[in-house]
Motif scaffolding. Structure first.
Motif, PDB file in Angstrom:
ATOM      1  N   ALA A 130       0.862  -1.178   0.000  1.00  0.00           N
ATOM      2  CA  ALA A 130       0.000   0.000   0.000  1.00  0.00           C
ATOM      3  C   ALA A 130       0.904   1.234   0.000  1.00  0.00           C
ATOM      4  O   ALA A 130       1.968   1.210   0.602  1.00  0.00           O
TER       5      ALA A 130
ATOM      6  N   ASP B 216     -11.571  -2.297   1.539  1.00  0.00           N
ATOM      7  CA  ASP B 216     -10.218  -2.839   1.430  1.00  0.00           C
ATOM      8  C   ASP B 216      -9.200  -1.722   1.559  1.00  0.00           C
ATOM      9  O   ASP B 216      -8.142  -1.913   2.131  1.00  0.00           O
ATOM     10  N   LEU B 217      -9.512  -0.568   0.997  1.00  0.00           N
ATOM     11  CA  LEU B 217      -8.596   0.567   1.057  1.00  0.00           C
ATOM     12  C   LEU B 217      -9.379   1.824   1.380  1.00  0.00           C
ATOM     13  O   LEU B 217     -10.504   1.996   0.924  1.00  0.00           O
TER      14      LEU B 217
ATOM     15  N   ARG C 170      -4.465  -5.958  -6.203  1.00  0.00           N
ATOM     16  CA  ARG C 170      -3.995  -5.025  -5.171  1.00  0.00           C
ATOM     17  C   ARG C 170      -2.724  -4.268  -5.578  1.00  0.00           C
ATOM     18  O   ARG C 170      -2.662  -3.036  -5.497  1.00  0.00           O
TER      19      ARG C 170
ATOM     20  N   ASN D  21      -2.351  -0.252  -6.236  1.00  0.00           N
ATOM     21  CA  ASN D  21      -1.449   0.563  -5.421  1.00  0.00           C
ATOM     22  C   ASN D  21      -0.525   1.395  -6.291  1.00  0.00           C
ATOM     23  O   ASN D  21      -0.247   2.553  -5.999  1.00  0.00           O
TER      24      ASN D  21
ATOM     25  N   THR E 208      -4.937   3.890   3.392  1.00  0.00           N
ATOM     26  CA  THR E 208      -4.790   2.978   4.520  1.00  0.00           C
ATOM     27  C   THR E 208      -5.643   1.751   4.277  1.00  0.00           C
ATOM     28  O   THR E 208      -6.631   1.805   3.546  1.00  0.00           O
ATOM     29  N   SER E 209      -5.234   0.663   4.891  1.00  0.00           N
ATOM     30  CA  SER E 209      -5.951  -0.587   4.694  1.00  0.00           C
ATOM     31  C   SER E 209      -6.310  -1.161   6.067  1.00  0.00           C
ATOM     32  O   SER E 209      -5.444  -1.350   6.906  1.00  0.00           O
TER      33      SER E 209
END
Lengths: 788, 219
Positions: free
Chosen positions: A101, A472-473, A622, A626, A639-640
């Motif tokens: 991330a 998720d994010l 993912r 990112n 943030t996750s």
């Protein structure tokens, strides 16, 4: 005291070494918790105060859009202001290798000529900025997590442009003792850091040449903070003032203070429980121990020893146990205190954080133990010396038993003789038995409290990261964005759902009470974020009006249906409105204010904007997502929840599990202290009786069962009692762990009840095995001849 | 100081016959208690052998001796050693619970003349009564051997006689081999056999042609 008595003391102490050691361990536990927990608290508070003073920690912060440097003199002229400092600060994405991330940095400007007036930093390694090129100082925890050191470089997206920055130093700051990314609950040092750069570089990069977007103040001793804030807000209003706040609302300070408050409560409550238990045990064990010395006391008195000489002799038993315990407890407490402070040092970036023991604290803890031991010993000694020597020396008549409730309830005839013996012994000494049970119950209770805290925190975290934060994010935009970005995000490959959110700073006012908060604009049909109560139930989002945390409602003395005044602290001017509190939700994190996004947009009277977005993404995509997000200038941070939960759990593994293993140790010490001593004393009181049974053909196991059965029953009675005490203590602890940052829910899992009983039972079995060994070695021949 | 070996017992050769009442006489330190301890399976001789029927007691370990006591031996102690938390009946029952073919507790207490004190606790009884409960406890499991260690040592003469008469009667009625240890020579007249001990040796063994009655004993 005559030398021979001392020799008697030493020999008997050696004979009783097992019992003395178990008492000393209980004392050691009490002293250790005081020194570790209360000592750590004192150390942390002192470190905090010194640090704040030395670094000139500000009293007031005021973020704003942009104001010219010329405004400074007008701010300084406000009544009550002692010093003023201004700076430029922004959030930006950091481009770091090997992260799933994107990382985020808070950039803060520093003057190149000299140090900041307020909120000075402290260089841990490297050097201060020289003003040349793209020099940067980075925060220590971030540097450690990323293994960066002076001489390394780092890429950041500053105002849309990727720049390579030269790390020249590692620093700490009182503003970031607890460095939490915006929107997160815990530090994430892998992905979030504070970066200090020259005002001359940062200013032009963000179009802040000759201007600032944050001002900090320190106050004169006699200043009225509320008034200064009000006047400052008024002054900054034309420059996009976002609402000034005092130190008690500074994010790092809030969390640090909550931690310290919790530390103070735990550092007081837990040692009190332990010292109380230690005192109680000393009292119980010593009084029974001395009762078994009845004949010796009579002999000494017959020889002409004075009562005070005899008393002093027996008091020495207690004091030796206390002395050994104090020594052991102090040593362990110092070691643990050091480790405890070391653990805190990982989260609170204090300079010169070293555990320091205040002699007064040690003196107090020792004093309490000595007092308890003395009280316990004296009651027993007084009973023993009160008896005329002749009577005391005469063989004791058979212990008095008479028909009691066992007979009245007609249970006795149904029970085997062995069970009758056990029950009658308990019945004959109801107070002793009850006290022993209470002692063992404390062992259960301590385990319940310890594990309840784990239950509560785990429950809270799982609720937060799996039921409340279902995205998720979570993206934070560098400034409020319109709907266009929704489509940009929606088009990213692998993004399955996008929900925009809006956060607007505001002040709620009810009567004379007020509080600055962030209003969260929610989507009525949002799936990734809903309003979730601590019970796990979702709360419907009303079309109009606010839903607020119960904690905030209490602070402002609001109930459902009340009207509350709102000042929006964003935009060119402060807008005031009255809104209805449509709902109060019992939740366990932060002071939340929820509102329908459309209603919020109307309130702010601007276009419909978003402060960030929640994303659901395919797990496979993912990495790709990112990479894209890193290159989006609008995205200041990502943030996750999964990463946050992971961070939290690794921290939990560090602190809570260690704490719990200590509690298990403490509880075992207490259980063993009561059960082992109880059985040993019973053995000395009833040794002849048990040896007689062995002579008459009772097997070793049968005899041991008669002795240990009593302890077994007391232990079994202690378990529900311990659950009850543990329940009460947990309730008190939960009540003390209610602050603005988090509220630990009061739930005790059945696993906690089960484990607390199991661990105590195991300690009981271990004690029984040690004593059983002694039953096996009863002297069968002596019993035929001697009377006790 | 070097170590000196002291023999508690030497050259002891003794037979106990089924149903007989044996009185072991001797002063303090004569070795009579040691002999009783060995007979009762509480102690093992450092050399020599001891048989209970075909059972070699000298080869048994501590658990084996426990089983021997449990199955075959009854004890009466000088200081009664009753369990204070149990009534008279329960003290007897405690032992009959672990015996194979015991007599009912009430019957054992009838035998010692305490049929009316069944539910009294030791602290509610006199020394003589307590010792009679102890005798009832000793015989209730129908042991083959009843060993009594100074059974009258803590009692006055009148009560002592009462206790001895109970032991005498129990021996006659149940046929239990009984050994009484005492330092009181007058008691010797009660036994079928009297063994005098001194300095760890049997110095005299007398067989009485007939056992005297309790009333004839003076002390």
């Amino acid at each position: 005291m005559p030398g021979v008595l001392n020799r008697k003391l030493l020999r008997e102490l050696w004979q009783l070494k097992g019992q003395m050691l178990s008492i000393a361990l209980v004392v050691a536990t009490g002293i250790m918790t005081v020194i570790t927990m209360r000592g750590s608290y004192d150390t942390l508070v002192e470190a905090q105060q010194n640090y704040y003073r030395d670094s000139r920690f500000a009293d007031i912060w005021a973020p704003l859009k942009r104001a010219p440097d010329t405004l400074v003199s007008r701010i300084a002229a406000l009544a009550g202001v002692a010093a003023v400092d201004t700076r430029v600060t922004f959030f930006a994405t950091l481009d770091l290798e090997g992260l799933d991330a994107p990382a985020q940095g808070q950039f803060v400007s520093l003057p190149v000529n000299g140090r900041p007036v307020l909120n000075d930093i402290r260089i841990r390694s490297g050097r201060y900025l020289s003003g040349a090129g793209d020099e940067v100082l980075i925060s220590e925890n971030f540097a450690m997590a990323r293994q960066l050191s002076p001489g390394d470089t780092l890429r950041a997206i500053i105002n849309g442009r990727s720049r390579e920055l030269d790390i020249v130093g590692i620093a700490i700051s009182p503003e970031h003792t607890y460095a939490v990314p915006p929107g997160a609950l815990y530090p994430d040092d892998e992905r979030y850091g504070v970066l200090w750069m020259s005002r001359d570089v940062l200013g032009p990069a963000y179009d802040m040449d000759g201007a600032f977007n944050e001002v900090t103040l320190s106050l004169a001793v006699d200043a009225n903070p509320r008034q200064v804030i009000a006047e400052l807000n008024q002054l900054l209003d034309p420059y996009g003032g976002l609402g000034a706040y005092a130190r008690e609302n500074q994010p790092s300070h809030i969390i640090l203070q909550a931690e310290l408050d919790q530390n103070r409560i735990m550092g007081t409550a837990i040692p009190i429980v332990f010292l109380a238990v230690a005192a109680f045990l000393l009292n119980l064990v010593l009084s029974r121990l001395i009762s078994t010395q009845r004949t010796e006391i009579a002999v000494l008195k017959a020889f002409g020893f004075r009562t005070d000489e005899v008393g002093w002799h027996y008091l020495m038993y207690a004091l030796v146990a206390v002395a050994v315990g104090t020594l052991l407890g102090t040593l362990l407490g110092l070691l643990l205190g050091d480790a405890y402070i070391g653990m805190y040092g990982k989260y609170f970036d204090f300079p010169n954080l070293h555990y320091q023991l205040k002699p007064g604290l040690l003196l107090m803890a020792t004093g309490i133990s000595v007092f308890a031991a003395t009280a316990g010993a004296l009651t027993a000694v007084r009973r023993a010396v009160a008896m005329p020597p002749a009577e005391a020396m005469r063989p004791e008549p058979p212990a008095r038993f008479r028909a009691g409730w066992l007979e009245r309830m007609q249970i006795a005839s149904l029970l085997p003789s062995s069970m009758r013996m056990i029950l009658r012994n308990i019945q004959r000494k109801p107070i002793h038995s009850l006290l022993s049970s209470v002692g063992i119950a404390f062992s259960v209770a301590i385990l319940v409290v310890g594990m309840f805290m784990l239950d509560g925190v785990v429950f809270m975290m799982e609720q937060q990261f799996s039921r409340i934060q279902r995205e998720d994010l979570m993206l934070t935009f560098n400034e409020s964005r319109d709907d266009a970005i929704y489509y940009d995000l929606r088009q990213l490959e692998g993004v399955t759902r996008v929900e925009m959110y809006r956060v607007v700073p505001a002040r709620l006012r009810a009567g004379h009470r007020q509080r600055e908060v962030s209003i969260q604009g929610m989507l009525p049909d949002g799936r990734l974020r809903r309003i979730v109560a601590s019970s796990g139930e979702t709360y419907p989002l009303p079309a109009q009006g606010l839903v607020i945390s119960q904690r905030l409602a209490q602070k402002l003395d609001l109930t459902r249906g009340d009207s509350v005044a709102i000042e929006i602290l964003e935009g060119r001017r402060v807008a005031r409105h009255d809104l209805i509190v449509s709902g109060v939700v019992k939740d366990f994190m932060g002071l939340s204010v929820y509102m329908n996004q459309d209603a919020l947009a109307q309130l702010v009277q601007g276009p419909k904007l978003a402060s960030g977005a929640y994303l659901s993404v395919d797990a496979d995509a993912r990495a790709e997502i990112n990479r894209h997000l890193k290159n989006l200038p609008a995205v200041a941070g990502v943030t996750s929840p999964a990463v946050m939960l992971e961070n939290f759990e690794s921290q939990l593994a560090d602190s809570l599990y260690i704490g719990i293993s200590f509690l298990v140790g403490f509880a075992s010490v207490i259980a063993v202290g009561v059960i082992y001593n109880g059985a040993r004393i019973s053995l000395s009181e009833r040794g002849r009786e048990l040896a007689s049974l062995r002579v008459m053909g009772f097997r070793r196991g049968e005899t041991a069962r008669l002795l240990l059965g009593e302890q077994a029953i007391l232990t079994l009675l202690a378990i529900p009692l311990g659950w009850l005490i543990g329940y009460g203590l947990s309730y008190a602890v939960a009540a003390s762990l209610q602050n603005d940052v988090y509220r630990v829910p009061f739930t005790i899992s059945s696993r906690t009840y089960f484990l607390s009983a199991l661990i105590t039972l195991l300690a009981a079995v271990a004690s029984a095995l040690i004593v059983r060994h002694r039953v096996d070695q009863l002297d069968l021949i002596a019993v035929l001849k001697t009377r006790e | 100081m070097g170590e000196v070996t002291v023999h508690a017992l030497r050259n002891v050769d003794i037979d106990l016959y089924a149903g007989e009442l044996l009185v072991l006489l001797g002063a303090s330190g004569s070795g009579k208690s040691t002999l009783l301890n060995i007979l009762g399976g509480l102690d093992v001789a450092s050399s020599g052998s001891l048989y209970y029927h075909d059972l070699c007691l000298h080869t048994l370990d501590s658990d084996g001796l426990t089983e021997y006591r449990r199955a075959h031996v009854g004890f009466v102690f000088q200081f009664y050693n009753l369990i204070p938390s149990l009534t008279a009946r329960e003290n007897v029952k405690l032992v009959t619970d672990i015996a194979k073919d015991p007599m009912p507790a009430d019957e054992a207490l009838q035998l010692v003349g305490l049929g009316d004190r069944l539910d009294h606790f030791p602290s509610q009884m006199s020394g003589g009564e307590q010792q009679r409960v102890a005798i009832a406890r000793g015989v209730a499991k129908r042991p083959n051997v009843l060993l009594c260690d100074e059974p009258t040592g803590a009692l006055d003469a009148q009560t002592g006689k009462l206790v001895l008469s109970v032991l005498d009667r129990v021996n006659r009625e149940t046929g239990t081999t009984t050994a009484i240890i005492t330092h009181n020579a007058a008691i010797g007249m009660l036994g079928d056999t009297v063994v005098h001990m001194s300095s760890g040796e049997i110095v005299e063994r007398t067989v009485n042609s007939s056992r005297a009655s309790i009333q004839d004993i003076e002390w």
